[in-house]
Motif scaffolding. Structure first.
Motif, PDB file in Angstrom:
ATOM      1  N   GLY A 228       0.128   1.381   0.632  1.00 24.53           N
ATOM      2  CA  GLY A 228       0.852   2.383   1.391  1.00 24.53           C
ATOM      3  C   GLY A 228      -0.082   3.264   2.197  1.00 24.53           C
ATOM      4  N   ARG A 229       0.340   3.611   3.378  1.00 21.89           N
ATOM      5  CA  ARG A 229      -0.319   4.581   4.238  1.00 21.89           C
ATOM      6  C   ARG A 229       0.622   5.775   4.382  1.00 21.89           C
ATOM      7  NH1 ARG A 229      -5.377   2.789   4.882  1.00 21.89           N
ATOM      8  NH2 ARG A 229      -4.904   3.372   2.743  1.00 21.89           N
ATOM      9  N   SER A 230       0.223   6.828   5.067  1.00 19.12           N
ATOM     10  CA  SER A 230       1.104   7.988   5.177  1.00 19.12           C
ATOM     11  C   SER A 230       2.349   7.683   5.996  1.00 19.12           C
ATOM     12  CB  SER A 230       0.354   9.175   5.790  1.00 19.12           C
ATOM     13  OG  SER A 230      -0.153   8.833   7.063  1.00 19.12           O
ATOM     14  N   ASP A 231       2.236   6.862   7.033  1.00 17.37           N
ATOM     15  CA  ASP A 231       3.393   6.506   7.850  1.00 17.37           C
ATOM     16  C   ASP A 231       3.420   5.004   8.126  1.00 17.37           C
ATOM     17  OD1 ASP A 231       1.180   6.507   9.441  1.00 17.37           O
ATOM     18  OD2 ASP A 231       1.948   7.906  10.941  1.00 17.37           O
ATOM     19  N   ALA A 232       2.966   4.240   7.130  1.00 17.51           N
ATOM     20  CA  ALA A 232       2.954   2.781   7.246  1.00 17.51           C
ATOM     21  C   ALA A 232       2.690   2.193   5.878  1.00 17.51           C
ATOM     22  CB  ALA A 232       1.864   2.324   8.224  1.00 17.51           C
ATOM     23  N   PHE A 233       2.931   0.903   5.737  1.00 21.25           N
ATOM     24  CA  PHE A 233       2.301   0.165   4.659  1.00 21.25           C
ATOM     25  C   PHE A 233       2.023  -1.244   5.135  1.00 21.25           C
ATOM     26  CE2 PHE A 233       6.818  -0.167   3.288  1.00 21.25           C
ATOM     27  CZ  PHE A 233       6.977  -1.538   3.228  1.00 21.25           C
ATOM     28  N   THR A 234       1.022  -1.824   4.515  1.00 22.23           N
ATOM     29  CA  THR A 234       0.545  -3.130   4.938  1.00 22.23           C
ATOM     30  C   THR A 234       0.631  -4.113   3.785  1.00 22.23           C
ATOM     31  OG1 THR A 234      -1.372  -4.342   5.799  1.00 22.23           O
ATOM     32  CG2 THR A 234      -1.831  -2.415   4.434  1.00 22.23           C
ATOM     33  N   LEU A 235       1.063  -5.323   4.082  1.00 18.54           N
ATOM     34  CA  LEU A 235       1.209  -6.371   3.082  1.00 18.54           C
ATOM     35  C   LEU A 235       0.365  -7.576   3.478  1.00 18.54           C
ATOM     36  CD1 LEU A 235       5.114  -6.410   2.715  1.00 18.54           C
ATOM     37  CD2 LEU A 235       3.485  -4.926   1.557  1.00 18.54           C
ATOM     38  N   THR A 236      -0.219  -8.223   2.489  1.00 19.92           N
ATOM     39  CA  THR A 236      -0.827  -9.541   2.674  1.00 19.92           C
ATOM     40  C   THR A 236      -0.239 -10.441   1.600  1.00 19.92           C
ATOM     41  OG1 THR A 236      -2.711  -8.808   1.338  1.00 19.92           O
ATOM     42  CG2 THR A 236      -2.990  -8.783   3.720  1.00 19.92           C
ATOM     43  N   VAL A 237       0.313 -11.581   2.018  1.00 17.34           N
ATOM     44  CA  VAL A 237       0.990 -12.458   1.064  1.00 17.34           C
ATOM     45  C   VAL A 237       0.654 -13.909   1.364  1.00 17.34           C
ATOM     46  CG1 VAL A 237       2.897 -10.805   0.893  1.00 17.34           C
ATOM     47  CG2 VAL A 237       3.134 -12.786   2.378  1.00 17.34           C
ATOM     48  N   ALA A 238       0.755 -14.733   0.330  1.00 17.42           N
ATOM     49  CA  ALA A 238       0.563 -16.169   0.508  1.00 17.42           C
ATOM     50  C   ALA A 238       1.680 -16.730   1.384  1.00 17.42           C
ATOM     51  CB  ALA A 238       0.550 -16.868  -0.844  1.00 17.42           C
ATOM     52  N   GLU A 239       1.345 -17.734   2.163  1.00 12.64           N
ATOM     53  CA  GLU A 239       2.318 -18.302   3.098  1.00 12.64           C
ATOM     54  C   GLU A 239       3.514 -18.934   2.394  1.00 12.64           C
ATOM     55  OE1 GLU A 239      -0.689 -19.725   6.660  1.00 12.64           O
ATOM     56  OE2 GLU A 239      -0.660 -20.809   4.744  1.00 12.64           O
ATOM     57  N   ILE A 243      11.012 -14.814  -0.084  1.00 15.27           N
ATOM     58  CA  ILE A 243      11.503 -13.509   0.360  1.00 15.27           C
ATOM     59  C   ILE A 243      11.977 -12.687  -0.836  1.00 15.27           C
ATOM     60  CG2 ILE A 243      13.890 -14.214   0.790  1.00 15.27           C
ATOM     61  CD1 ILE A 243      11.743 -11.905   3.028  1.00 15.27           C
ATOM     62  N   ALA A 244      12.478 -13.355  -1.886  1.00 15.50           N
ATOM     63  CA  ALA A 244      12.909 -12.624  -3.083  1.00 15.50           C
ATOM     64  C   ALA A 244      11.733 -11.915  -3.744  1.00 15.50           C
ATOM     65  CB  ALA A 244      13.580 -13.580  -4.070  1.00 15.50           C
ATOM     66  N   ASP A 245      10.559 -12.560  -3.728  1.00 16.91           N
ATOM     67  CA  ASP A 245       9.373 -11.934  -4.315  1.00 16.91           C
ATOM     68  C   ASP A 245       8.991 -10.650  -3.588  1.00 16.91           C
ATOM     69  OD1 ASP A 245       9.095 -13.983  -6.165  1.00 16.91           O
ATOM     70  OD2 ASP A 245       7.750 -15.148  -4.882  1.00 16.91           O
ATOM     71  N   LEU A 246       9.317 -10.574  -2.301  1.00 23.81           N
ATOM     72  CA  LEU A 246       8.868  -9.445  -1.493  1.00 23.81           C
ATOM     73  C   LEU A 246       9.756  -8.219  -1.628  1.00 23.81           C
ATOM     74  CD1 LEU A 246       7.657 -11.185   1.784  1.00 23.81           C
ATOM     75  CD2 LEU A 246       6.425 -10.706  -0.328  1.00 23.81           C
ATOM     76  N   LEU A 249       7.738  -5.804  -3.719  1.00 21.96           N
ATOM     77  CA  LEU A 249       6.533  -5.361  -3.017  1.00 21.96           C
ATOM     78  C   LEU A 249       6.870  -4.370  -1.911  1.00 21.96           C
ATOM     79  CD1 LEU A 249       3.475  -5.649  -2.680  1.00 21.96           C
ATOM     80  CD2 LEU A 249       3.902  -7.607  -1.182  1.00 21.96           C
ATOM     81  N   LEU A 250       7.866  -4.688  -1.095  1.00 21.57           N
ATOM     82  CA  LEU A 250       8.269  -3.781  -0.022  1.00 21.57           C
ATOM     83  C   LEU A 250       8.732  -2.435  -0.574  1.00 21.57           C
ATOM     84  CD1 LEU A 250      10.192  -6.271   2.273  1.00 21.57           C
ATOM     85  CD2 LEU A 250       8.347  -4.780   3.045  1.00 21.57           C
ATOM     86  N   ALA A 251       9.583  -2.486  -1.594  1.00 23.30           N
ATOM     87  CA  ALA A 251      10.136  -1.243  -2.135  1.00 23.30           C
ATOM     88  C   ALA A 251       9.058  -0.401  -2.808  1.00 23.30           C
ATOM     89  CB  ALA A 251      11.260  -1.560  -3.118  1.00 23.30           C
ATOM     90  N   HIS A 252       8.162  -1.051  -3.534  1.00 22.04           N
ATOM     91  CA  HIS A 252       7.084  -0.316  -4.202  1.00 22.04           C
ATOM     92  C   HIS A 252       6.188   0.374  -3.179  1.00 22.04           C
ATOM     93  CE1 HIS A 252       4.040   0.308  -7.464  1.00 22.04           C
ATOM     94  NE2 HIS A 252       3.244   0.347  -6.407  1.00 22.04           N
ATOM     95  N   THR A 287      11.191   1.880  -7.987  1.00 12.65           N
ATOM     96  CA  THR A 287      11.347   0.645  -7.220  1.00 12.65           C
ATOM     97  C   THR A 287      12.511  -0.170  -7.769  1.00 12.65           C
ATOM     98  OG1 THR A 287       9.032   0.502  -6.532  1.00 12.65           O
ATOM     99  CG2 THR A 287      10.249  -1.565  -6.677  1.00 12.65           C
ATOM    100  N   TRP A 288      12.508  -0.433  -9.073  1.00  8.46           N
ATOM    101  CA  TRP A 288      13.593  -1.213  -9.683  1.00  8.46           C
ATOM    102  C   TRP A 288      14.921  -0.470  -9.581  1.00  8.46           C
ATOM    103  CZ3 TRP A 288       9.913  -1.198 -14.398  1.00  8.46           C
ATOM    104  CH2 TRP A 288       8.825  -2.036 -14.129  1.00  8.46           C
TER     105      TRP A 288
END
Length: 538
Positions: A228-239, A243-246, A249-252, A287-288
Motif C-alpha cells: 500500500g501507498r498513501s494514494d495507491a497500491f501496487t501488486l505483483t502476481v504470477a501470470e 481472480i478469486a485469489d486477488l 490481496l486487493l482488499a488487504h 479484509t475478510w
C-alpha cells in the motif's frame, strides 16, 4: 534510458536547495522491504552546484555548497533483475527494469535530503518515447494535493508500451502483463473493493492508483503480493493467479490506505515491527469482514479464509515467539513476518466480542477504528508511537475493557491465543482438534537453491517412503496445499531420464493443536443472509 531500443535504466534528476549550513546529507536508496544496499544499483552519479564526499554510511553522500545553493543531482537506476521476475521470487522489492517495461518503488528510485521529508516536492515524467506509457501516484501531486518529499519516496512508478490504464472517476488501474484472468475482470474487482471500503469509511471519490505487474509462472509455484501507498497500491502476481485469489490481496492492500496510516501510523525503523499485529493483523480481520459485507465473499469463502489463517497460526514454527522477535526479524524470517498477520485477527475477534458484550451490542470494532481516525485527525500532536498504541485507549473510551493484560500476555510474551467457541456467534462455531504437523521432508531452501533438485531429504519421511530421493528434480507440484498436512501431495519429478509421479501425505511426526471454524448446517436462504450481516458487522 534505451540501448538499441531496449530499456536499460531510469534516469533520475533531483533539483533541490542545499541546507542552510552549507552541508546537505543526501540519502540514496538503501533498503526497502527485503531489498538491501539499493544504492549499488545507481550509476553515473553527479551533482551540479556542490562538491561531493562519501560518508561512513555508504548510502549517504555529503554535498558541500554555499548556504541554500541550488543543486541538481543526476543518476541512473538499473534493474535489480537480469530477467523477468518469476513466481519463485516472492514479492519483488528490487527495481524491475526490463527491455520493454518497468515497475519500481519510490524507495528504490529516489535520493532525498536527509531530515527534509516534509519539504514541498513536485514530480515530472519526461523524455520517454511517445508510445511508452506511464502511470504513477506521483501524478496526483500535479493537481490533487500539494506534495512533500515523503510522498515522492512512498510512491510507485510503472510503464511500458503495453501498459493498459483505465479510469473510473478519479480511480485509475494500470495493468502490465497477460494473466489467466482478463484485464476487465481485474478492473471490475478493483472498483468493487474500492467502493466497499470507501463506503465503510464514508470517504468520497479521490485520486487513487492500482498497479499490477506480472511474475512469470512456474509450474508448482504461486505468488502474489502487494504494498500500500498513501494514494495507491501496487501488486505483483504470477501470470497463472486466479481472480478469486486477488480478492483478498486487493482488499488487504486497499485497507492500508487507512490502517495504519490514518489511525496513528507506524513507528520508524526496526520499531515498526512492534505494531504489526495491528497494522497487518487488524487489516486481515477487516479484509475478510468487508469482503463478506460487499458480497465479494460468500459465507463459505469467509470461513475458508479464517481457517487458512488459523491453520497457519497453529502450525507456525514461531507461533509462541514474543513480539520482540518480530521487531528483530520481521524482514529477515518469512515465518516471523507472517506471525503478526495471524495474531492480529484472533485478538480482533476476541476483543470485538468483549466490546459487544460490554456495550450490550451497541459498539463493535468498526466504531473503534472510525473513532481512532477522527481522534488522530483532530490531534495537533502524535498520540502514540503508532496505531497499535492509539487503539487500546480508544477501545476503552468506547466501553471496552482494559487490554493491558492481554497485550502483555498475547503480544509481548507470545502466549498462544485460543478463540472462544462462540466468538463469532451462532452462525459459526470454533472447533478444537489436533493435526499432524506439515512436513514435505526435504530441505526447502537448499532444494530451491539447487534448481528444484531434491536436497536434504529426511530418511523415513512420508515423501521418502513414497519413493522420493535426493537428486530427483521437481518438475511440478500437481496437488497439495502448503501448510496443510491433510491434503495429499502429488509431485511430478524427473528421475534420471524419465519422469514419474510421487504421491504422499505431507505429515510429520508431531501432533499439533488446531482450531477451525464450522459454519452452522442447513441454513435457509434467509438465515444465510442474516449470518452474512452478523459476521460482517453490517
Amino acid at each position: 534510458m534505451f540501448e538499441q531500443d531496449a530499456l536499460v535504466a531510469l534516469q533520475v534528476e533531483v533539483r533541490l536547495r542545499g541546507d542552510a549550513d552549507g552541508l546537505t546529507r543526501l540519502k540514496l536508496p538503501d533498503h526497502w522491504g527485503t531489498a538491501r544496499e539499493l544504492w549499488t544499483l545507481l550509476r553515473d552519479f553527479t551533482v551540479e552546484g556542490a562538491t561531493v564526499a562519501d560518508d561512513a554510511d555508504p548510502s549517504i553522500r555529503r554535498l558541500t555548497a554555499a548556504p541554500d545553493a541550488p543543486l541538481v543531482v543526476r543518476y541512473r537506476v538499473v534493474s535489480g533483475f537480469d530477467r523477468d521476475p518469476t513466481a519463485e521470487d516472492g514479492q519483488p522489492f528490487l527495481p524491475i527494469i526490463r527491455p520493454t517495461w518497468f515497475d519500481v518503488f519510490g524507495e528504490a528510485l529516489f535520493a532525498y535530503p536527509e531530515g527534509r521529508e516534509d519539504d514541498p516536492a513536485t514530480f515530472t515524467w519526461r523524455d520517454a518515447p511517445p508510445a511508452f506509457r506511464f502511470a504513477s501516484d506521483l501524478e496526483h501531486l500535479a493537481g490533487a494535493r500539494p506534495g512533500v518529499v515523503g510522498d515522492v519516496l512512498e510512491s510507485i512508478v510503472i510503464g511500458g508500451p503495453d501498459l493498459d490504464t483505465r479510469a473510473h472517476g478519479q480511480v485509475r488501474v494500470a495493468i502490465l502483463g497477460d494473466y489467466d484472468f482478463g484485464h476487465d475482470a481485474f478492473f471490475d474487482l478493483s472498483l468493487a473493493v474500492i467502493a466497499a471500503q470507501r463506503e465503510f469509511w464514508g470517504d468520497e471519490d479521490a485520486p487513487f492508483l492500482i498497479t499490477l505487474a506480472p511474475q512469470k509462472k512456474i509450474d508448482g509455484s504461486m505468488t502474489y503480493g502487494g504494498t500500500g501507498r498513501s494514494d495507491a497500491f501496487t501488486l505483483t502476481v504470477a501470470e497463472n493467479a486466479s481472480i478469486a485469489d486477488l480478492r483478498h490481496l486487493l482488499a488487504h492492500e486497499y485497507f492500508h490506505t487507512w490502517n495504519a496510516r490514518q489511525l496513528g501510523g507506524q513507528a520508524d525503523g526496526p520499531a515498526e515491527g512492534a505494531g504489526k499485529w495491528f497494522a497487518e493483523g487488524f487489516t486481515e480481520f477487516f479484509t475478510w469482514r468487508l469482503l463478506l459485507r460487499a458480497g465479494l465473499y460468500s459465507l463459505e469463502d469467509f470461513v475458508t479464509a479464517w481457517n487458512g489463517a488459523l491453520l497457519e497460526y497453529w502450525t507456525s514454527p514461531v507461533r509462541d515467539e514474543p513480539n520482540a522477535r518480530i521487531v528483530a526479524d520481521y524482514w529477515n524470517d518469512h515465518a516471523v513476518s507472517r506471525l503478526p498477520y495471524r495474531r492480529g485477527p484472533l485478538l480482533a475477534a476476541i476483543w470485538e466480542q468483549r466490546l459487544r458484550q460490554a456495550t450490550a451490542g451497541a459498539r463493535d470494532l468498526d466504531d473503534v477504528l472510525k473513532a481512532m481516525r477522527a481522534k488522530v485527525k483532530a490531534s495537533p500532536v502524535k498520540l502514540a508511537p503508532d496505531a497499535a498504541g492509539v487503539f487500546p485507549p480508544v477501545y476503552r473510551e468506547l466501553g471496552g475493557p482494559d487490554l493491558a493484560a492481554d497485550l502483555a500476555r498475547f503480544v509481548d510474551q507470545g502466549v498462544a491465543i485460543e478463540l472462544p467457541a462462540d466468538v463469532f456467534g451462532p452462525c459459526v462455531r470454533v472447533v478444537d482438534s489436533v493435526r499432524r504437523e506439515f512436513e514435505r521432508g526435504w530441505d526447502v531452501d537448499a532444494t530451491a537453491a539447487a534448481g528444484r533438485v531434491v536436497t536434504g531429504l529426511r530418511e523415513g519421511s512420508a515423501a521418502w517412503r513414497a519413493g522420493l530421493r535426493d537428486g530427483m528434480a521437481i518438475v511440478e507440484r500437481e496437488a497439495g496445499v502448503l501448510g496443510d498436512s491433510t491434503v495429499p501431495y502429488v509431485l511430478r519429478v524427473r528421475d534420471g531420464e524419465r519422469e514419474r509421479v510421487i504421491r504422499f501425505k505431507p505429515e510429520g511426526e508431531r501432533e499439533l493443536p488446531l482450531q477451525q471454524l464450522e459454519l452452522a448446517p442447513d441454513l435457509t436462504p434467509e438465515r444465510r443472509a442474516a449470518c452474512a450481516r452478523e459476521l460482517s458487522g453490517a
